[in-house]
Structure formats: structure tokens, C-alpha cells
Write a protein that holds these residues in place. Sequence first.
Motif, PDB file in Angstrom:
ATOM      1  N   LEU A 124      12.521  24.361 -55.163  1.00 54.56           N
ATOM      2  CA  LEU A 124      13.299  23.857 -54.024  1.00 54.56           C
ATOM      3  C   LEU A 124      13.871  24.993 -53.186  1.00 54.56           C
ATOM      4  O   LEU A 124      13.892  24.914 -51.962  1.00 54.56           O
ATOM      5  N   HIS A 125      14.360  26.027 -53.830  1.00 50.49           N
ATOM      6  CA  HIS A 125      14.832  27.206 -53.102  1.00 50.49           C
ATOM      7  C   HIS A 125      15.002  28.389 -54.049  1.00 50.49           C
ATOM      8  O   HIS A 125      14.965  28.228 -55.280  1.00 50.49           O
ATOM      9  N   TYR A 126      15.170  29.559 -53.445  1.00 51.94           N
ATOM     10  CA  TYR A 126      15.335  30.801 -54.193  1.00 51.94           C
ATOM     11  C   TYR A 126      16.667  31.439 -53.819  1.00 51.94           C
ATOM     12  O   TYR A 126      17.194  31.218 -52.722  1.00 51.94           O
ATOM     13  N   HIS A 319      18.487  37.079 -59.329  1.00 56.42           N
ATOM     14  CA  HIS A 319      17.456  36.386 -58.553  1.00 56.42           C
ATOM     15  C   HIS A 319      16.916  35.234 -59.400  1.00 56.42           C
ATOM     16  O   HIS A 319      16.555  35.404 -60.562  1.00 56.42           O
ATOM     17  N   TYR A 320      16.853  34.026 -58.806  1.00 57.93           N
ATOM     18  CA  TYR A 320      16.355  32.863 -59.520  1.00 57.93           C
ATOM     19  C   TYR A 320      15.760  31.879 -58.527  1.00 57.93           C
ATOM     20  O   TYR A 320      15.885  32.038 -57.307  1.00 57.93           O
ATOM     21  N   ARG A 321      15.129  30.841 -59.069  1.00 61.69           N
ATOM     22  CA  ARG A 321      14.681  29.727 -58.242  1.00 61.69           C
ATOM     23  C   ARG A 321      15.144  28.416 -58.882  1.00 61.69           C
ATOM     24  O   ARG A 321      15.322  28.333 -60.111  1.00 61.69           O
ATOM     25  N   TYR A 338      16.243  19.106 -62.876  1.00 59.38           N
ATOM     26  CA  TYR A 338      16.098  20.332 -62.094  1.00 59.38           C
ATOM     27  C   TYR A 338      16.299  21.502 -63.050  1.00 59.38           C
ATOM     28  O   TYR A 338      17.239  21.494 -63.858  1.00 59.38           O
ATOM     29  N   ASP A 339      15.442  22.505 -62.953  1.00 58.28           N
ATOM     30  CA  ASP A 339      15.580  23.711 -63.776  1.00 58.28           C
ATOM     31  C   ASP A 339      15.989  24.899 -62.912  1.00 58.28           C
ATOM     32  O   ASP A 339      15.452  25.088 -61.805  1.00 58.28           O
ATOM     33  N   ILE A 340      16.916  25.692 -63.427  1.00 58.16           N
ATOM     34  CA  ILE A 340      17.258  26.979 -62.832  1.00 58.16           C
ATOM     35  C   ILE A 340      16.519  28.035 -63.637  1.00 58.16           C
ATOM     36  O   ILE A 340      16.692  28.127 -64.858  1.00 58.16           O
ATOM     37  N   GLU A 341      15.674  28.804 -62.968  1.00 60.15           N
ATOM     38  CA  GLU A 341      14.798  29.754 -63.645  1.00 60.15           C
ATOM     39  C   GLU A 341      15.046  31.166 -63.121  1.00 60.15           C
ATOM     40  O   GLU A 341      14.873  31.422 -61.924  1.00 60.15           O
ATOM     41  N   VAL A 342      15.461  32.064 -64.016  1.00 61.06           N
ATOM     42  CA  VAL A 342      15.727  33.443 -63.611  1.00 61.06           C
ATOM     43  C   VAL A 342      14.438  34.265 -63.683  1.00 61.06           C
ATOM     44  O   VAL A 342      13.524  33.965 -64.450  1.00 61.06           O
ATOM     45  N   TRP A 343      14.418  35.303 -62.876  1.00 60.47           N
ATOM     46  CA  TRP A 343      13.269  36.202 -62.813  1.00 60.47           C
ATOM     47  C   TRP A 343      13.393  37.269 -63.889  1.00 60.47           C
ATOM     48  O   TRP A 343      14.421  37.937 -64.014  1.00 60.47           O
ATOM     49  N   VAL A 353      17.033  28.985 -67.524  1.00 60.00           N
ATOM     50  CA  VAL A 353      18.323  29.267 -68.149  1.00 60.00           C
ATOM     51  C   VAL A 353      19.240  28.057 -68.079  1.00 60.00           C
ATOM     52  O   VAL A 353      20.287  28.018 -68.729  1.00 60.00           O
ATOM     53  N   SER A 354      18.876  27.078 -67.260  1.00 61.41           N
ATOM     54  CA  SER A 354      19.638  25.834 -67.186  1.00 61.41           C
ATOM     55  C   SER A 354      18.699  24.706 -66.813  1.00 61.41           C
ATOM     56  O   SER A 354      17.847  24.852 -65.936  1.00 61.41           O
TER      57      SER A 354
END
Length: 425
Positions: A124-126, A319-321, A338-343, A353-354
Motif C-alpha cells: 500500500l505504501h512505503y 524503511h518498511y512497507r 495488513y503486514d508491516i514489513e521491514v527491509w 514485524v507486525s
Amino acid sequence: MLDLKMIRTEPDKVKAAIQKREMNLDSVIDEILKIDVDRRAVTGKVEAKKAEQNAASKQIPAMKKAGQDTTELMAQMKVLSAEIKEYDAELGELEEKQKDLMLSLPNLPDEDVVAGGKEQNVPLHYFKEKPVFDFPMKNHVDLCEAHGMIDYQRGAKIGGNGAWIYRGWGARMEWALLNFFVNEHLGDGYELILPPHMLNYECGYVAGQFPKFVEEDYWIANPTSADRKFMLPTAETALVNLHRDEVLTLDELPRKYIAYTPCFRREAGSYRAEERGMIRGHQFNKVEMVQYTTPEGSDAAFAEMVGKAERLVQELGLHYRLSKLAAGDCSFSMARTYDIEVWIPSMGIYKEVSSASNARDYQARRGNMKYRGEDGKLHFVNTLNASGLATSRVMPAIVEQYQNADGSITVPEVLRPYMGIDVIR
């Protein structure tokens, strides 16, 4: 658990929704409907026989008082009692079979959730740009070992593969992260819960993990009794059981909880390169958010929880998306996620990570969790959860994204008050 009335009135809609998960359970739904017809027919017979029994029961005292012979009526009562017993047994078998089939059905994905597996997930966004290094980049395993932050060898020695030991600045950073997360949530009005780490079967049942995924957890048997518990895989499993078999008032909603716990996962421990170090383990630490809401307040609560989890990663400067999961990638009990994904720079991939999810009333139906609305009637609550956050991937992201040319690691500004240093050298 799904609403049986919905399955009865809109079977095609239910079938189509489940097919979005890349699951075909049409035959299961057909069997549920067949059993439902049989169950209702038997229920009608039982009720009719019981009505006869009640009418006869009322006649007997009057006949005795009038000096009439009740032998024939008593014989009829005996026959009725035997017939009712048979019907009750048949009804019990039908209800048990129907319940087992109902438990095999996953939650229905929300209408706006796309069909398919993880390949259909949509970013959805970065936040921020990917970090770029003008020096040879190191991975988090080497950096953590160089600074004595993580002891992988001794962790494996005492805990086996998939275990590690935090030490020195690694332990300090882990503790700093947990304190930072908890303090942020407390500031937002969440109540802190420290639940048991060993849970009873009912907890997994209400959460939607059992009976389908009963073999995926660590189980502990009491050698002196039949008592058997499992190690919680996430604090959500405990928190969504706090109000099991309770009726809340409208004024009590929403209820907002957080919990810090270690989490125990049996499926961990692969040797793939992208899961080395702390990326996947049998035990990791996590702060979890859970809300109980009305159906009308459910979407706003979801947006709030996603925003809160994002804010934590943003304040850490990572930085994540944010990704919206397709139906097939949502867990069994969830309608949307929805997933929060770190680089992770050294791996060139994003790692979750969430995970923020809305179960709608699926868990509430399993746990009989209701509230009394303004109409005076009882309604099922909605339950939601989100990691806020899991640390075992946050730390690798920090270590790698904040590494410097001389091998040092800059400490994120929000963690410095907890750690007392600016740079790990």
C-alpha cells in the motif's frame, strides 16, 4: 466460527468467499446444510414428543384424583420417554458432527480482500527510502556477533537450533525496544496485561487455532494429572479469551489491551539463508495489541491499530512497507490483515514485524463473547489484534540499517534514553 444462519441463507456467497482463500470447501458446506435439515427435523420430532409427554404428565394427577386407572397412560409415557431418549441421542450426534464441520471452516475474507495467495499481496505504501551504503555492508549476524550482542552458539547449545542468547548491548537493546513499545501503548490508553504463558485448550479453540492447528504448538503434560496445556504462540491467544463467556456493556467498548510475552512456535527453525540469525526462531519476544469493539467500531479500530504499529517503526526510523494480504495469505481466523514489513538490507527482502488483523465476530462466536446494545439485545463483539511489535526482526533491521563504515551501529534516537548510549562500538 461462522454464522450458521448465514450459511443456511447464503450458501453460494459463503462458498465463493472461502474459494478466495484458494480453498474449496463446497462439499463441507453442503454436508453442513444437509445435517442442518436433518437436525431441525429431529428437533421438531423431539419437541412434539416432549409436548405429548408434558400433556400426559398433567393428566396423570387428575386421573389418579378421580380414581381412574393410569396403567395404559403410564405405559404410553414409558414409550414416549424411550423415543425421546433415542431422538436426543440422534440429535446430539447430528449437532456434534455439524459442530466439527463448522470448525473446519475459516473466516470469510472481507469483500475488498482480493483472492489468491501471497503472490497477490499488495504493497500500500512505503516509508523512507531503502538505505544505501558507500562501504561493504555486513549482515546482522556478523554485526551482532562482533559486538557481543547475540550469542548464537551458546543459544543453540542450551536451547537447540532456532535459539539464541541476548547479551550485553543486545540484551539492552531488546529491553529498550520492549520498554519503548509498552510506554507508547500505555500513552495511547491501552491496559497492560501480563498473561500466563501456559494456556488451556479453550484458549486455542476460541482464537481459532484449534482443533485444526493443534499440532503446531508446544504442549506440556502434567505427569501427576490429566491436565495438559500449550505454550502460547502469541499473546493474542490469551487476550482474546479475557472475556470468554461474558456479556460486556456498550459503555465498556472498545476494550484495549496490550501484553508483553515470549512467543513459542514449533514451525520455526528452517535453515534457509533468508531465515538465519533471529529472523525465525522457536522463541521470540513480542508486544501484542488486542481490541474488543462493536461491529460498527471495528473498521476504525483496525485503522487505529495499523497506524499505531506503523508509528513505532517510523519512530525507529526504519524503511518498511505496508502490505494488504490476499485472502489466501490471511490466517484461518481473520477477515483481513495488513503486514508491516521491514527491509533487511543484507537479504534484499522485506520481513514482517507486525501483522494487524480483524477477526470480525469469528472468535467471539467461538468464545461466546457478547455485549448488550442500545436495543437491549445481545450482539457478538468484534476482536482485532496487531503486533506492536515483534522484536526478533526489528533488531536485525536496526543493526543493518543503522550500521556505519567503521563497523559501529548507531542507536535509534528513541532508544537512547533506555540504553544510555548513542552508538554501539
